[in-house]
Every structure is written in C-alpha cells, then in structure tokens.
Design a protein around this motif. Structure first.
Motif, PDB file in Angstrom:
ATOM      1  N   ALA A 154       0.823  -1.211   0.000  1.00  6.83           N
ATOM      2  CA  ALA A 154       0.000   0.000   0.000  1.00  6.83           C
ATOM      3  C   ALA A 154       0.857   1.262   0.000  1.00  6.83           C
ATOM      4  O   ALA A 154       0.552   2.244  -0.700  1.00  6.83           O
ATOM      5  CB  ALA A 154      -0.927  -0.013   1.217  1.00  6.83           C
ATOM      6  N   GLU A 155       1.957   1.249   0.765  1.00  7.85           N
ATOM      7  CA  GLU A 155       2.821   2.425   0.843  1.00  7.85           C
ATOM      8  C   GLU A 155       3.489   2.715  -0.493  1.00  7.85           C
ATOM      9  O   GLU A 155       3.468   3.856  -0.974  1.00  7.85           O
ATOM     10  CB  GLU A 155       3.867   2.201   1.932  1.00  7.85           C
ATOM     11  CG  GLU A 155       4.745   3.404   2.211  1.00  7.85           C
ATOM     12  CD  GLU A 155       5.755   3.147   3.316  1.00  7.85           C
ATOM     13  OE1 GLU A 155       6.371   4.123   3.774  1.00  7.85           O
ATOM     14  OE2 GLU A 155       5.936   1.971   3.704  1.00  7.85           O
ATOM     15  N   VAL A 156       4.091   1.685  -1.103  1.00  9.64           N
ATOM     16  CA  VAL A 156       4.760   1.895  -2.384  1.00  9.64           C
ATOM     17  C   VAL A 156       3.743   2.215  -3.476  1.00  9.64           C
ATOM     18  O   VAL A 156       3.978   3.077  -4.338  1.00  9.64           O
ATOM     19  CB  VAL A 156       5.599   0.650  -2.748  1.00  9.64           C
ATOM     20  CG1 VAL A 156       6.201   0.798  -4.138  1.00  9.64           C
ATOM     21  CG2 VAL A 156       6.702   0.438  -1.723  1.00  9.64           C
ATOM     22  N   GLY A 157       2.584   1.534  -3.458  1.00  9.13           N
ATOM     23  CA  GLY A 157       1.547   1.822  -4.447  1.00  9.13           C
ATOM     24  C   GLY A 157       1.022   3.238  -4.330  1.00  9.13           C
ATOM     25  O   GLY A 157       0.758   3.906  -5.349  1.00  9.13           O
ATOM     26  N   ILE A 165      10.758 -14.147  -0.044  1.00  4.31           N
ATOM     27  CA  ILE A 165       9.589 -14.250  -0.925  1.00  4.31           C
ATOM     28  C   ILE A 165       8.558 -13.185  -0.601  1.00  4.31           C
ATOM     29  O   ILE A 165       8.042 -12.496  -1.494  1.00  4.31           O
ATOM     30  CB  ILE A 165       8.982 -15.663  -0.808  1.00  4.31           C
ATOM     31  CG1 ILE A 165       9.950 -16.701  -1.388  1.00  4.31           C
ATOM     32  CG2 ILE A 165       7.642 -15.725  -1.524  1.00  4.31           C
ATOM     33  CD1 ILE A 165       9.557 -18.124  -1.076  1.00  4.31           C
ATOM     34  N   VAL A 166       8.212 -13.038   0.683  1.00  2.00           N
ATOM     35  CA  VAL A 166       7.167 -12.089   1.073  1.00  2.00           C
ATOM     36  C   VAL A 166       7.593 -10.656   0.761  1.00  2.00           C
ATOM     37  O   VAL A 166       6.796  -9.863   0.228  1.00  2.00           O
ATOM     38  CB  VAL A 166       6.830 -12.251   2.565  1.00  2.00           C
ATOM     39  CG1 VAL A 166       5.883 -11.146   3.023  1.00  2.00           C
ATOM     40  CG2 VAL A 166       6.199 -13.608   2.826  1.00  2.00           C
ATOM     41  N   SER A 167       8.833 -10.294   1.077  1.00  2.00           N
ATOM     42  CA  SER A 167       9.301  -8.937   0.800  1.00  2.00           C
ATOM     43  C   SER A 167       9.309  -8.668  -0.701  1.00  2.00           C
ATOM     44  O   SER A 167       8.931  -7.569  -1.153  1.00  2.00           O
ATOM     45  CB  SER A 167      10.699  -8.744   1.383  1.00  2.00           C
ATOM     46  OG  SER A 167      10.714  -8.962   2.770  1.00  2.00           O
ATOM     47  N   TRP A 168       9.755  -9.630  -1.477  1.00  2.00           N
ATOM     48  CA  TRP A 168       9.775  -9.486  -2.932  1.00  2.00           C
ATOM     49  C   TRP A 168       8.369  -9.284  -3.484  1.00  2.00           C
ATOM     50  O   TRP A 168       8.107  -8.334  -4.248  1.00  2.00           O
ATOM     51  CB  TRP A 168      10.439 -10.727  -3.535  1.00  2.00           C
ATOM     52  CG  TRP A 168      10.559 -10.758  -5.033  1.00  2.00           C
ATOM     53  CD1 TRP A 168      10.409  -9.701  -5.891  1.00  2.00           C
ATOM     54  CD2 TRP A 168      10.866 -11.899  -5.839  1.00  2.00           C
ATOM     55  NE1 TRP A 168      10.607 -10.120  -7.178  1.00  2.00           N
ATOM     56  CE2 TRP A 168      10.885 -11.453  -7.186  1.00  2.00           C
ATOM     57  CE3 TRP A 168      11.139 -13.227  -5.559  1.00  2.00           C
ATOM     58  CZ2 TRP A 168      11.150 -12.317  -8.237  1.00  2.00           C
ATOM     59  CZ3 TRP A 168      11.407 -14.087  -6.616  1.00  2.00           C
ATOM     60  CH2 TRP A 168      11.410 -13.633  -7.934  1.00  2.00           C
ATOM     61  N   ILE A 169       7.443 -10.142  -3.098  1.00  2.00           N
ATOM     62  CA  ILE A 169       6.076 -10.039  -3.611  1.00  2.00           C
ATOM     63  C   ILE A 169       5.443  -8.713  -3.206  1.00  2.00           C
ATOM     64  O   ILE A 169       4.819  -8.018  -4.026  1.00  2.00           O
ATOM     65  CB  ILE A 169       5.234 -11.227  -3.111  1.00  2.00           C
ATOM     66  CG1 ILE A 169       5.692 -12.528  -3.761  1.00  2.00           C
ATOM     67  CG2 ILE A 169       3.748 -10.992  -3.394  1.00  2.00           C
ATOM     68  CD1 ILE A 169       5.020 -13.769  -3.218  1.00  2.00           C
ATOM     69  N   ALA A 170       5.578  -8.342  -1.933  1.00  2.00           N
ATOM     70  CA  ALA A 170       4.919  -7.132  -1.440  1.00  2.00           C
ATOM     71  C   ALA A 170       5.418  -5.882  -2.165  1.00  2.00           C
ATOM     72  O   ALA A 170       4.622  -5.039  -2.606  1.00  2.00           O
ATOM     73  CB  ALA A 170       5.152  -7.001   0.064  1.00  2.00           C
ATOM     74  N   ALA A 184       1.762  -1.819  -9.354  1.00  2.00           N
ATOM     75  CA  ALA A 184       0.321  -1.581  -9.285  1.00  2.00           C
ATOM     76  C   ALA A 184      -0.105  -0.475 -10.242  1.00  2.00           C
ATOM     77  O   ALA A 184       0.681   0.429 -10.577  1.00  2.00           O
ATOM     78  CB  ALA A 184      -0.077  -1.207  -7.856  1.00  2.00           C
ATOM     79  N   LEU A 185      -1.360  -0.542 -10.663  1.00  5.67           N
ATOM     80  CA  LEU A 185      -1.919   0.553 -11.443  1.00  5.67           C
ATOM     81  C   LEU A 185      -2.007   1.795 -10.550  1.00  5.67           C
ATOM     82  O   LEU A 185      -2.382   1.694  -9.380  1.00  5.67           O
ATOM     83  CB  LEU A 185      -3.305   0.180 -11.960  1.00  5.67           C
ATOM     84  CG  LEU A 185      -3.363  -0.936 -13.018  1.00  5.67           C
ATOM     85  CD1 LEU A 185      -4.808  -1.282 -13.334  1.00  5.67           C
ATOM     86  CD2 LEU A 185      -2.609  -0.525 -14.279  1.00  5.67           C
ATOM     87  N   PRO A 186      -1.667   2.974 -11.076  1.00 10.09           N
ATOM     88  CA  PRO A 186      -1.630   4.181 -10.232  1.00 10.09           C
ATOM     89  C   PRO A 186      -3.012   4.762  -9.949  1.00 10.09           C
ATOM     90  O   PRO A 186      -3.289   5.935 -10.220  1.00 10.09           O
ATOM     91  CB  PRO A 186      -0.765   5.135 -11.063  1.00 10.09           C
ATOM     92  CG  PRO A 186      -1.006   4.722 -12.473  1.00 10.09           C
ATOM     93  CD  PRO A 186      -1.189   3.229 -12.440  1.00 10.09           C
ATOM     94  N   THR A 187      -3.881   3.936  -9.416  1.00 10.10           N
ATOM     95  CA  THR A 187      -5.210   4.371  -8.998  1.00 10.10           C
ATOM     96  C   THR A 187      -5.517   3.754  -7.640  1.00 10.10           C
ATOM     97  O   THR A 187      -4.844   2.809  -7.207  1.00 10.10           O
ATOM     98  CB  THR A 187      -6.288   3.926 -10.014  1.00 10.10           C
ATOM     99  OG1 THR A 187      -6.321   2.489 -10.061  1.00 10.10           O
ATOM    100  CG2 THR A 187      -5.998   4.467 -11.413  1.00 10.10           C
ATOM    101  N   GLY A 231      -6.383   0.199  -8.179  1.00 10.84           N
ATOM    102  CA  GLY A 231      -5.197  -0.593  -8.500  1.00 10.84           C
ATOM    103  C   GLY A 231      -4.374  -0.911  -7.268  1.00 10.84           C
ATOM    104  O   GLY A 231      -3.871  -2.039  -7.118  1.00 10.84           O
ATOM    105  N   VAL A 232      -4.229   0.037  -6.362  1.00  9.95           N
ATOM    106  CA  VAL A 232      -3.474  -0.205  -5.139  1.00  9.95           C
ATOM    107  C   VAL A 232      -4.196  -1.211  -4.245  1.00  9.95           C
ATOM    108  O   VAL A 232      -3.569  -2.091  -3.640  1.00  9.95           O
ATOM    109  CB  VAL A 232      -3.230   1.118  -4.388  1.00  9.95           C
ATOM    110  CG1 VAL A 232      -2.574   0.865  -3.035  1.00  9.95           C
ATOM    111  CG2 VAL A 232      -2.357   2.041  -5.219  1.00  9.95           C
TER     112      VAL A 232
END
Length: 259
Positions: free
Chosen positions: A116-119, A210-215, A222-225, A228-229
């Motif tokens: 959520a933060e990066v998105g 794995i979890v850090s990579w996926i997140a 993500a789509l910038p909406t 999307g987030v």
C-alpha cells in the motif's frame, strides 16, 4: 477458440509479469550496497516493518503454543505419554508452525503495508518525482524496505517459536500438571539444533525473501489508482500465502523427506 485465446493471453501476461518481477529483484540486489552505506534508511524501515509487527507475533505465538499444549495433553494422555508434550510442542513450532504462521502474519501485516505504501507513492507520482530529480527509487525506497523485511521475519519467527514453547509450558505444566522436568528434558534431548532449529531458520529466511519481494513488486507494479493499489494489496496477501505454503512443502520434502 475463445477459451484458447484467453488461456494464451493470460499465460503471456503471467510470463511478462514474472519477467518484470525478475528484473525488479535484480535491481534490488544491485542496490543493497547503497543501503548498507546509509544505515539510517534501514533502521527506519526495521522499525516500520519489524518492530510494529512485534506484538502481533509474540501474542499469536503465545496463544498458538497454548493451544498446542492443550491439544497435545488431550492426545498424548490417550496413550499415557504426557511427558512427551515438550517434544510435540517444540517440534511443531520450530519445524513448521513458527516459520509458516509468522510468515503468514508478516505478509498480512507488514507485506500489505509495504504494498500500500509503495503503491500510494506511485499513485501520487512521488516515485516519478524522485526519478526526475535523478534519485533512484529502487535504491532509496525499495531496497531499504526489502532488506528490513529480510532481516525482520527470521527474528520474528524465532520469537514466535520461543513464545509458543512458553505457551505450551503454561497450559501443559501450569494448568494441566504435566511434569515440568519431563517437559524441558525431553524437549532438549529430542530437538536437534541442526535438523530442527537451523532448518526452521532457513525456512524463515526464504519466506522473508519471498514475502518482501512479492509485497514490494506488487506495490511498484500496481496501477496508479486507488482501485489498483487495493487490488495489489489483496494480491500481496493471497500470493504470499500461496508461495509460503508451496515453498514450505518443497523445503520440508527436501529437509525431512529422506528421514
């Protein structure tokens, strides 16, 4: 024909996403020396990712251990083997439940927060703004969060297992009167440092990767909406859970399949 067309389209999309994810993790690994030279970036993310997950992990570990203690006494008393409760609790937690449950909790709490933060940064064009100022967001934003997750999860898994063993002691020994000497002595004699503890740590390290990579990838891709987030956050939790369970089976087969 429509079904084949849909299958081919989705397969190509999955391959393209896998390719982007591979390039993404390569860029993160290349940026790690930058993070190590600037420890303040890492310390801030260790607090956000690891410390803020602390209470969730230790409380969950305590109650999981208490439940295993209760169920263990109920099952073992059928065979007159209550003294083996310590082995049952420790083996369950160190080998499986500690790494797996802590990784699932970490994905639900810290992984979704990272996505959520990066998105949100992408949606509000903060990442694009950094690129316009010749600042690489992979080095400054992504890599510190990846390294923080990679460090935090194995430590949290150890805390989970330790509190779980204590929880099993509280219910088995203090509540149901299992002999405390047998609980600890048989646990110490049966649990092997390399076969049990080290293998559990290896699992938690792989789950952390794995979890850090996926997140982080889901947030970055993500789509910038707002929609999307939100979808990316959901994908993080779901894909992380599937990946954790799949790799847990694979690692267990490798580590204990020949035993």
């Amino acid at each position: 024909m429509n079904l084949l067309q849909l299958l081919g389209h989705n397969s190509l999309k999955a391959l393209a996403k896998l390719g982007r994810a591979t390039l993404f993790i390569i860029a993160i690994i290349s940026a790690l020396p930058y993070v190590l030279r600037r420890p303040k970036l890492l310390v801030k993310q260790l607090y956000s990712v690891g410390v803020l997950s602390f209470w969730l992990i230790i409380i969950s570990g305590l109650f999981v251990g208490m439940v295993i203690g209760l169920q263990g006494v109920y099952i073992l008393s059928t065979y007159g083997a209550e003294a083996s409760l310590g082995i049952m609790v420790a083996a369950s937690l160190v080998r499986e439940l500690g790494p797996v449950v802590s990784a699932l909790l970490f994905a639900g709490r810290a992984g979704s927060a990272l996505t959520a933060e990066v998105g949100l940064m992408k949606t509000t064009e903060q990442l694009s703004g950094m690129e316009m100022m010749a600042i690489d967001p992979i080095k400054y934003i992504i890599a510190p969060r990846f390294l923080a997750g990679f460090i935090s999860l194995p430590l949290l898994a150890l805390l989970f297992s330790s509190l779980g063993v204590l929880g099993g002691h509280l219910t088995g020994v203090e509540l149901l009167n299992v002999d405390t000497g047998s609980y600890w002595a048989q646990m110490q004699s049966a649990i092997d440092f390399y076969d049990d503890i080290v293998n559990g740590i290896i699992k938690s390290i792989i789950f952390a990767w794995i979890v850090s990579w996926i997140a982080l990838f889901e947030g970055y891709d993500a789509l910038p909406t707002s929609a999307g987030v939100s979808r990316a956050t959901t994908r993080t939790v779901v894909n992380s859970a599937f990946a954790i369970l799949f790799f847990d089976f694979l690692l267990t087969a490798i580590m204990f399949g020949s035993a």
